[in-house]
Design an enzyme around this catalytic site. Structure first.
Site, mmCIF file in Angstrom:
data_model
loop_
_atom_site.group_PDB
_atom_site.id
_atom_site.type_symbol
_atom_site.label_atom_id
_atom_site.label_comp_id
_atom_site.label_asym_id
_atom_site.label_seq_id
_atom_site.Cartn_x
_atom_site.Cartn_y
_atom_site.Cartn_z
ATOM 1 N N CYS A 44 0.825 -1.210 0.000
ATOM 2 C CA CYS A 44 0.000 0.000 0.000
ATOM 3 C C CYS A 44 0.861 1.263 0.000
ATOM 4 O O CYS A 44 0.521 2.248 -0.640
ATOM 5 C CB CYS A 44 -0.955 -0.017 1.184
ATOM 6 S SG CYS A 44 -2.107 -1.416 1.105
ATOM 7 N N THR A 45 1.976 1.218 0.701
ATOM 8 C CA THR A 45 2.891 2.350 0.708
ATOM 9 C C THR A 45 3.524 2.511 -0.666
ATOM 10 O O THR A 45 3.617 3.636 -1.191
ATOM 11 C CB THR A 45 3.972 2.173 1.795
ATOM 12 O OG1 THR A 45 3.318 2.116 3.064
ATOM 13 C CG2 THR A 45 4.965 3.322 1.790
#
Length: 154
Positions: A44-45
């Site tokens: 997600c990062t």
């Protein structure tokens, strides 16, 4: 699951700054609406930072960006600050937006089944129609994955 040509479901949610965000606010603009499982996780990062790094180019192409996950407003604020994200992150804590878009569903990991966000990105036209759906998201290069689809509009 929604598909290209479908009308995008309306939504309303609260962003990292406590502001209400709706689909109608993006009328007349192209919207990248991306759903991701959890703030501050590796994939997600990488996805958020790819969109951050391509933000200026996507804006030049007329896009707005909105990320959606079940994390809280406070979590989103910290995630945005930590990674210098300049776009909106909606706290979909009740999963109503994810459900409306068909991305809250059964996942499998290491033989275990559980409910979660199915990482998906929708490109929505200015008149609220889904133009493109990415279900196989390249988290490390999602910006280029999207931009490559819209080269002709550069």
């Amino acid at each position: 699951m929604l598909k290209e040509g479908d009308k995008a479901p309306d939504f309303s949610g609260v962003d990292q700054d406590g502001r209400t965000v709706t689909l109608g606010q993006f009328s007349g603009k192209k919207l990248i609406l991306y759903f991701y499982p959890k703030d501050n996780t590796t994939g997600c990062t990488a996805e958020a930072c790819s969109l951050r790094d391509g933000y200026a180019e996507l804006k030049r192409k007329g896009f707005e960006i909105v990320g959606v996950s079940p994390d809280s407003q406070k979590s989103h604020r910290g995630f945005a600050d930590k990674h210098e994200l300049r776009f909106t992150l909606i706290a979909d804590t009740d999963k109503s937006i994810a459900s409306a878009y068909g991305v809250w569903g059964l996942k499998k990991f290491m033989g275990r089944e559980y409910m979660g966000i199915l990482r998906t990105t929708f490109i929505i036209s200015g008149d609220g129609v889904i133009e493109k759906v990415f279900t196989k998201v390249d988290t490390k290069d999602h910006f280029r994955q999207i931009a490559g689809t819209y080269r002709e509009e550069a």
